[in-house]
Design an enzyme around this catalytic site. Sequence first.
Site, PDB file in Angstrom:
ATOM      1  N   LYS A 489       0.845  -1.197   0.000  1.00 38.29           N
ATOM      2  CA  LYS A 489       0.000   0.000   0.000  1.00 38.29           C
ATOM      3  C   LYS A 489       0.883   1.250   0.000  1.00 38.29           C
ATOM      4  CE  LYS A 489      -0.103  -0.383   5.016  1.00 38.29           C
ATOM      5  NZ  LYS A 489      -0.808  -0.933   6.162  1.00 38.29           N
ATOM      6  N   ARG A 585     -10.626   0.278  14.484  1.00 35.70           N
ATOM      7  CA  ARG A 585     -10.521   1.062  13.256  1.00 35.70           C
ATOM      8  C   ARG A 585     -11.575   0.522  12.304  1.00 35.70           C
ATOM      9  NH1 ARG A 585      -4.694   1.492  10.314  1.00 35.70           N
ATOM     10  NH2 ARG A 585      -5.143  -0.664   9.783  1.00 35.70           N
ATOM     11  N   HIS A 614      -5.964  -6.878  13.221  1.00 35.05           N
ATOM     12  CA  HIS A 614      -4.721  -6.103  13.189  1.00 35.05           C
ATOM     13  C   HIS A 614      -4.343  -5.707  14.614  1.00 35.05           C
ATOM     14  CE1 HIS A 614      -1.586  -3.880  11.329  1.00 35.05           C
ATOM     15  NE2 HIS A 614      -2.131  -2.679  11.392  1.00 35.05           N
ATOM     16  N   ARG A 671       1.315 -10.763   7.726  1.00 37.58           N
ATOM     17  CA  ARG A 671       1.258  -9.605   6.820  1.00 37.58           C
ATOM     18  C   ARG A 671       2.476  -8.725   7.061  1.00 37.58           C
ATOM     19  NH1 ARG A 671      -3.685  -9.552   9.239  1.00 37.58           N
ATOM     20  NH2 ARG A 671      -3.185  -7.574  10.245  1.00 37.58           N
ATOM     21  N   TYR A 713      13.517  32.052   5.146  1.00 36.36           N
ATOM     22  CA  TYR A 713      12.268  32.690   5.542  1.00 36.36           C
ATOM     23  C   TYR A 713      12.223  33.015   7.035  1.00 36.36           C
ATOM     24  CZ  TYR A 713      10.082  31.625   1.044  1.00 36.36           C
ATOM     25  OH  TYR A 713       9.761  31.560  -0.274  1.00 36.36           O
ATOM     26  N   CYS A 761      12.397  25.239   3.155  1.00 35.24           N
ATOM     27  CA  CYS A 761      11.489  25.892   2.207  1.00 35.24           C
ATOM     28  C   CYS A 761      10.734  24.827   1.396  1.00 35.24           C
ATOM     29  CB  CYS A 761      12.249  26.783   1.235  1.00 35.24           C
ATOM     30  SG  CYS A 761      13.487  27.824   1.981  1.00 35.24           S
ATOM     31  N   ASP A 763      10.915  23.987  -1.890  1.00 28.37           N
ATOM     32  CA  ASP A 763      11.695  23.169  -2.827  1.00 28.37           C
ATOM     33  C   ASP A 763      13.176  23.111  -2.481  1.00 28.37           C
ATOM     34  OD1 ASP A 763       9.377  22.995  -4.625  1.00 28.37           O
ATOM     35  OD2 ASP A 763       9.777  25.146  -4.875  1.00 28.37           O
TER      36      ASP A 763
HETATM   37  C1  LIG Z   1      -0.143  -1.698   7.015  1.00 30.67           C
HETATM   38  C2  LIG Z   1      -0.711  -2.924   7.566  1.00 30.67           C
HETATM   39  C3  LIG Z   1       0.099  -4.001   7.937  1.00 30.67           C
HETATM   40  C4  LIG Z   1       1.595  -3.940   7.945  1.00 30.67           C
HETATM   41  O1  LIG Z   1       2.038  -3.284   9.094  1.00 30.67           O
HETATM   42  P1  LIG Z   1       3.588  -3.048   9.398  1.00 30.67           P
HETATM   43  O2  LIG Z   1       3.629  -2.468  10.738  1.00 30.67           O
HETATM   44  O3  LIG Z   1       4.074  -2.115   8.363  1.00 30.67           O
HETATM   45  O4  LIG Z   1       4.208  -4.378   9.295  1.00 30.67           O
HETATM   46  C5  LIG Z   1      -0.514  -5.176   8.315  1.00 30.67           C
HETATM   47  N1  LIG Z   1      -1.862  -5.268   8.365  1.00 30.67           N
HETATM   48  C6  LIG Z   1      -2.671  -4.246   8.058  1.00 30.67           C
HETATM   49  C7  LIG Z   1      -4.142  -4.430   8.155  1.00 30.67           C
HETATM   50  C8  LIG Z   1      -2.130  -3.031   7.652  1.00 30.67           C
HETATM   51  O5  LIG Z   1      -2.933  -2.012   7.343  1.00 30.67           O
END
Ligand SMILES: *Cc1c(COP(=O)(O)O)cnc(C)c1O
Length: 818
Positions: A489, A585, A614, A671, A713, A761, A763
Amino acid sequence: MLTFQQLPSIVQGREVQAVQPLPIVHLLTDSRKLSQPAGTLFFAIRGRYNDGHRYLAQLYMQGVRQFVVEQGEPEELRQLYPEANLLLVENALEALQKLAAWHRGQFHIPVVGITGSNGKTIVKEWLAQLLSPDEMVVKSPRSYNSQLGVPLSVWQLDQHHTFGIFEAGISQPGEMEKLQQIIRPTLGIFTNIGSAHDEGFGSHQQKVAEKLKLFKEVDLLFYCADHTLIDEAVQAQGITSFTWSRSQPADVYITAATTVGHKTIIEYIYKAEKQRLAIPFTDEASVENALHCLAVLLYRRLPLSEIQDRLDRLHPVAMRLEMKEAINGCYLIDDTYNNDLAGLAIALDLLVNQPQRGRRTVILSDLLESGLPEEKLYRQVAELVQARGVERLIAIGEKISRYSSLFRVPAEFYMSTADFLAQFNPARFRDELMLVKGARVFGFEKIVQAFQQKVHGTVLEVNLDALVHNLNYYRSKLAPGTRLMVMVKAFAYGSGSFEVANLLQFHRADYLAVAYVDEGVALREQGITLPIMVMNPSPDSFAKLRQYSLEPEIYALEQLQAYIASLSASAIYKIHLKLDTGMHRLGFTEDDFDALFDLLQQHPQVQVVSAFSHLAGADEAVHNDFSQQQISTFRKMAAVVEGRLGYRVIKHILNSAGIVRFPQHQLDMVRLGIGIYGVEATGDEQEALRPVSTLKTTVSQVKHIRQGETVGYSRKGVADADKTIATIAIGYADGYDRRFSNGTGQVLIHGQRCPIIGNVCMDMCMVDVTGLEVKAGDEVILFGPQLTLVELAKSIGTIPYELLTNVSSRVKRVFYSE
Ligand SMILES: *Cc1c(COP(=O)(O)O)cnc(C)c1O
């Protein structure tokens, strides 16, 4: 020619079946690198991360008919592979080594063995180049110097060769003896001894003693006597040597070394005679490498003027293959240093394991210094190019053009680089991946320049080898059978979704996950075929989701209803159920279960492939109890899910930190996210990972300001003394965080840390370089191996995730492989 019938007596194995007396021409250890099935012998080697036996069936289907295996019942093997020659051995790697050692025994030519901590590959490449006017040299491709690489290198020996150069690298005791038996060097070069790979050895002495085993049978060993550890050990063993030194009388006694422009002039005494030569480098490592080569040339009695001539032509060795963005959506792999057959095979592998972006084009020069008769050489090149699926060949050079009739793939031939450039039409190249590979004299860097977009000076370099290393590190922690989903992602955490996904596909990850449908569509359009989970698909993208075979995460009842309402035909639709175990979430709670499973029951075409949750605090030990609680809640909920569905699903909860902290809860899949990108989120095992990304820019201007003057700045940067400042070409619009302003952030210029002065700044920003020699155009590193994301994130109170994903899309990504 060697045939399978001779194999049992050479490698000591049990012949399970010998159907036909096939020749053995190619040795294969990596199923992905198959090019010519006929004549290939596959060794099923079991490594730490992979097992060659898994690919037997596939290779058999692709036409391979000769295998060396370690496991399997003879009867069963014969049934599975009725037409194959099969040899059963105790250890397939050792069998490969024995075969290579036997092969080496067929040749009676001088062979140089090179070992040492640094410089092996460069000394090998240079020596090959320096000797090529008189010898047909065979050498290790790139840095093939391991227990696996050495046998494959030595296997290249052919009756046309008159000289061999092979490098040997070891990481633990016991390994060098094996490499010695395969290389059997008649001459040796011991480059130096440093601290690399120290962990495998008790002491430096032990390391030296182990490395010296390579030179057990040499007639002569070349080394620098200033490395006392090496010197003492060589003397103690009574090995005949040829030494050079800067500090004491030696065969070549260097009395002076002075830098003049881009050269180092060395004066030395050889055979009681004062001589002098220019080495076309000024850095210490290159000079040392060149001196090893010089020693060999002197020993071979080359006239001094000839030596100078050849030294003048030495060039830096590119140690890595870079993939660069080019015009019209093309990418090119820049390999313009040299062009030999083995190197071509490796570069083509990189091409193959990269995109299916339209077409694969190879721009190739004549191959020099191959040691093979021309016709045989270009026949092999033609076969290789065809086997690797090259779709267009642009061949440049008189020799390759002469053999144009051998090439089966669509090809164009040009007599010279200038000819090609004169007819160069950018519009003929679009969305393709190009390998640009040419011998030095062809000056292919001009072609690379013609293809390269003008890039804004800021780049994010992504080390593909480090990614693979990190992938394998996490893989090594997984129980057999545990699947691996990798999170790509947010543009693969800023690293480039497609390139990362493609690498993961090549290295056989099981699943990918993205946040939005568009990200998944982009991957599919570029040829990614792995299953992809989409974590947050919006209802208006459901049609696209199915069109591109993407699998939605389903986290709420209304969402599932909308999804089902959008289904039409009576196909099977795969979904992933998200369960909320405390992160709060997205996800279902047990309260939703009755309605959820009623709905699923009514729509059996919707198939739950996985259920997951998660962890909210896996990276921090203080939350261990909470994480454990989430895991046990998840286990219970998942059991209910499977009970209500009446079938099994893939269950997964661990992210990167979870894999490190809770290895006993891998369940069916994990994951992996931030870890593969080089950041170990718990912090406990950071050393095991390799940094993947380096953010770089350049200095635009250098200024001197007086005490009391201000910079930038709001006049925030006040000079407390006279200062030199450099303006660098990166700002917050590139993703360089504004919180680094006013000394909070530092950058690296020439390896030195320089603080930010004033506000960052949009850029640009300014850094304090007082006391350093800095000029416009110099490279500036914002983060990388020497200035870590972890440290930088901490300094501004954020997490590495944010710094990585913030790098703006206007920053070019450059991918490379070492
Ligand atoms: C981003 C994400 C992960 C990976 O998490 P890390 O901390 O980067 O390993 C795993 N599961 C879900 C649902 C996520 O959104």
